[in-house]
Design a protein around this motif. Structure first.
Motif, PDB file in Angstrom:
ATOM      1  N   UNK A 136      -2.969  12.805  -0.786  1.00 18.21           N
ATOM      2  CA  UNK A 136      -3.117  13.302  -2.151  1.00 18.21           C
ATOM      3  C   UNK A 136      -3.506  12.131  -3.053  1.00 18.21           C
ATOM      4  N   UNK A 137      -2.737  11.061  -2.983  1.00 19.64           N
ATOM      5  CA  UNK A 137      -3.029   9.810  -3.700  1.00 19.64           C
ATOM      6  C   UNK A 137      -2.719   8.650  -2.762  1.00 19.64           C
ATOM      7  N   UNK A 147       0.846  -1.188   0.000  1.00 19.88           N
ATOM      8  CA  UNK A 147       0.000   0.000   0.000  1.00 19.88           C
ATOM      9  C   UNK A 147       0.885   1.244   0.000  1.00 19.88           C
ATOM     10  N   UNK A 148       0.356   2.325  -0.549  1.00 19.66           N
ATOM     11  CA  UNK A 148       1.104   3.572  -0.676  1.00 19.66           C
ATOM     12  C   UNK A 148       0.219   4.744  -0.265  1.00 19.66           C
ATOM     13  N   UNK A 149       0.835   5.751   0.305  1.00 17.94           N
ATOM     14  CA  UNK A 149       0.143   6.992   0.631  1.00 17.94           C
ATOM     15  C   UNK A 149       1.103   8.155   0.407  1.00 17.94           C
ATOM     16  N   UNK A 153       1.832   6.493 -11.544  1.00 18.33           N
ATOM     17  CA  UNK A 153       2.871   5.751 -12.257  1.00 18.33           C
ATOM     18  C   UNK A 153       4.016   5.365 -11.321  1.00 18.33           C
ATOM     19  N   UNK A 154       4.362   6.266 -10.410  1.00 17.32           N
ATOM     20  CA  UNK A 154       5.452   5.988  -9.470  1.00 17.32           C
ATOM     21  C   UNK A 154       5.095   4.834  -8.531  1.00 17.32           C
ATOM     22  N   UNK A 155       3.873   4.835  -8.007  1.00 18.02           N
ATOM     23  CA  UNK A 155       3.453   3.759  -7.107  1.00 18.02           C
ATOM     24  C   UNK A 155       3.493   2.412  -7.821  1.00 18.02           C
ATOM     25  N   UNK A 169       3.513  -2.830 -20.735  1.00 17.66           N
ATOM     26  CA  UNK A 169       2.143  -3.068 -21.204  1.00 17.66           C
ATOM     27  C   UNK A 169       1.122  -2.697 -20.130  1.00 17.66           C
ATOM     28  N   UNK A 170       1.395  -3.094 -18.880  1.00 19.32           N
ATOM     29  CA  UNK A 170       0.462  -2.805 -17.790  1.00 19.32           C
ATOM     30  C   UNK A 170       0.448  -1.318 -17.449  1.00 19.32           C
ATOM     31  N   UNK A 171       1.619  -0.662 -17.478  1.00 20.22           N
ATOM     32  CA  UNK A 171       1.677   0.769 -17.189  1.00 20.22           C
ATOM     33  C   UNK A 171       0.884   1.560 -18.222  1.00 20.22           C
TER      34      UNK A 171
END
Length: 340
Positions: free
Chosen positions: A218-219, A205-207, A316-318, A287-289
């Protein structure tokens, strides 16, 4: 409620302390899936689903501080628990977490929620309870409706909760596959389609916020992938009749969800489909990005919250950070299997 009463002068004729309702305070991170609870509910589960040992049970009245403690304790054996813990330890302060409960956090359906993308990406489901009135009985029973987390959020702060229903609990899959070999006699099977290895799971998970702690997101994001081992038969040059069995990990399931980029937690089905069946290589990443940024997460230039280019870059970074971490995890498991 406290703010409404203290600052807006509202008076409620009836208040319910959710912490005093045993069914709402259930917290089972043993992975037993709340065995026996369905019998207490009267066995009214949707579609007659059976208990599953691979689930955690989180009552709607559980405080976020208690959930943080339980998920932190289980994080070494469960990737979904680790993802919950990672998000909650940066959620507000301890005083707020000790008062806020899971049900309120979920049903509020904030677009920038820290917890809801984890529940959606990990395939959680919500049990919604209502009274089942039986004319032939003096005491009403309880009816339970189960809704997948990915279908629960309908729009901006709108959820699939009927007026007569309350959120009872969430069921969170463990995601605990380590990719190890089974220790059983069945491992001698010669079937090439079913190697005797457990699935390999990975969840992160990312925040991203303006401050590290105690700030609105923010995201946010949660990304989960499951690999299945596939057997490869390779003929050796020296002994053409003897075959050496080896394994590769292939993606069997992928689930991504982002918060702060739409009115609801946003699943990413196109990126997930692009990875299923792949071996998690650079071509698969590209392909997934492309599917993620061009089909799944489309943030309009005039989207509320602004900072649109920045939020696109965070998405994109996450994904890049997750892909690299998952690749390292697969390489680690393959390396340890080869040396053992």
């Amino acid at each position: 409620v406290g703010i409404e009463c203290a600052q807006k002068g509202l008076r409620h004729s009836l208040r319910i302390d959710v912490g005093s309702v045993p069914e709402l305070a259930e917290l089972d991170f043993s992975g037993g899936g709340g065995k026996g609870q369905r019998e207490k509910d009267g066995g009214n589960e949707k579609d007659g689903k059976k208990d599953d040992d691979g689930f955690f049970v989180i009552g709607a009245g559980v405080t976020l501080e208690d959930l943080l403690s339980a998920s932190k304790a289980a994080s070494l054996s469960s990737f979904s628990a680790s993802a919950v813990s990672s998000q909650l330890r940066r959620f507000a302060g301890r005083a707020v977490r000790a008062a806020a409960v899971v049900g309120g956090n979920v049903v509020t359906a904030s677009p920038a929620s820290d917890l809801n993308p984890v529940l959606v990406a990990c395939g959680a489901s919500f049990d919604l309870a209502s009274l089942k009135r039986d004319p032939s009985s003096f005491s009403p029973g309880i009816s339970i409706r189960s809704v997948p987390a990915g279908e629960f959020f309908l729009g901006y702060r709108r959820v699939d909760l009927r007026p007569e229903e309350v959120l009872l609990r969430a069921r969170l899959p463990r995601w605990s596959g380590d990719g190890g070999a089974f220790c059983s006699s069945s491992s001698s099977s010669s079937s090439s389609s079913s190697p005797s290895r457990r699935p390999l799971d990975f969840v992160q998970s990312f925040k991203q916020a303006r401050r590290r702690d105690d700030d609105i997101s923010i995201v946010t994001a949660c990304l989960a992938v499951r690999f299945e081992a596939r057997r490869i038969e390779q003929e050796e040059e020296e002994e053409s009749e003897k075959k050496e069995a080896s394994f590769v990990f292939v993606v069997s399931q992928a689930s991504f969800c982002f918060g702060g980029v739409a009115a609801t937690p946003l699943p990413c089905p196109a990126a997930s489909r692009a990875l299923v069946g792949s071996r998690w290589g650079l071509e698969d990443y590209n392909k997934a990005l492309k599917a993620l940024t061009e089909r799944d997460v489309l943030i309009a230039e005039d989207a509320p919250g602004g900072a649109v280019p920045y939020r696109r870059a965070l998405v994109a970074s996450a994904f890049a950070r997750f892909f690299a971490a998952a690749h390292s995890r697969v390489a680690e498991v393959v390396s340890s299997s080869s040396s053992s």
